[in-house]
Design an enzyme around this catalytic site. Sequence first.
Site, PDB file in Angstrom:
ATOM      1  NE  ARG A 222      -5.547  70.970  63.322  1.00  0.00           N
ATOM      2  CZ  ARG A 222      -4.919  71.478  64.376  1.00  0.00           C
ATOM      3  NH1 ARG A 222      -3.581  71.553  64.381  1.00  0.00           N
ATOM      4  NH2 ARG A 222      -5.582  71.899  65.428  1.00  0.00           N
TER       5      ARG A 222
ATOM      6  CB  SER B 225     -12.605  69.455  62.346  1.00  0.00           C
ATOM      7  OG  SER B 225     -12.508  70.780  61.902  1.00  0.00           O
TER       8      SER B 225
ATOM      9  CD  GLU C 266      -9.103  69.522  60.218  1.00  0.00           C
ATOM     10  OE1 GLU C 266      -8.800  68.822  61.204  1.00  0.00           O
ATOM     11  OE2 GLU C 266      -9.486  70.697  60.317  1.00  0.00           O
TER      12      GLU C 266
END
Length: 309
Positions: free
Chosen positions: A177, A226, A296
């Site tokens: 990520r 998320s 995130e």
Amino acid sequence: MSFDDITAPLEDIGLRGALVEDAPLAPLTWFRTGGPAQLLFTPADADDLALFLRHLPVEVPVLVIGLGSNMLVRDGGVPGAVIRLGKGFGGIAIEDGHRVRAGAAAADVKVARAAAEAGIDGLAFLRGIPGTVGGALRMNGGAYGGDVAQVLVEAQAVDRAGNRVTLTHADMGFTYRHTAVPDDLIFVEALFAGTPGEPAEILARMNAITEARSTTQPVNTRTGGSTFTNPPGGKAWELVDAAGCRGLQIGAAQVSELHCNFLLNLGGATAADIEALGEEVRRRVREHFGIELQWEIRRVGIPLSADES
């Protein structure tokens, strides 16, 4: 709040895109909250973007946004220039060698569908990412067993000085990520490579992803997707749940009861409410398990000062 005018150096230079001062950003984000941009620019194409950057004073900060699906704009707004790539960056083209070329503003789901219909396998995971190609490049977006690092050939970008830059797969510095690409590079295009596949089979897998998302995630709500990245060897939602945070609420912000790694704006939540809720979740997880959850969701801009609240 409102900001000073910073458009003077950009007048009469031949920009073709739209320049808006003190532009509301809440309507451009999935959370539907937050303050304005000092300046919002929607370039017509990559050349227009390069022209803008060449004339923008170097001291003016720049932020790029896509669909606003993974972003929380703080209530005080975003100083500097916010760039939102529009239709001129939304193209998708099928190329030889089972490759797909897509503009940075192309929705991930549209790229997945175009690849599937062309019999290109390997990009179906993009159906599970509610954003654009540019955002997926920046954060090595992934879902359902796939991520950008697995399929990217190269990316095109424009730097802060307005120069075009080509980035190879190795240049991206992919990790979970995350990429190592400097923040001042603005992605404008990506080239992906897949493998031969049967369109019907690929589309069936995409439909399964759609069904899984609709039954396990709070889609069609005011959310940022998320919220926290998964810690090594674990699942963020499991830690949030075990720390007793499912359904936790601050103001009109709530931890989703359906999937507790999602934060919701129930209607009227401020960005401060949402961020405070996220920080309370992080505090409880840290207190219970000694694990520091990492955001995130991108949190951008400045808080609203006390005398403006």
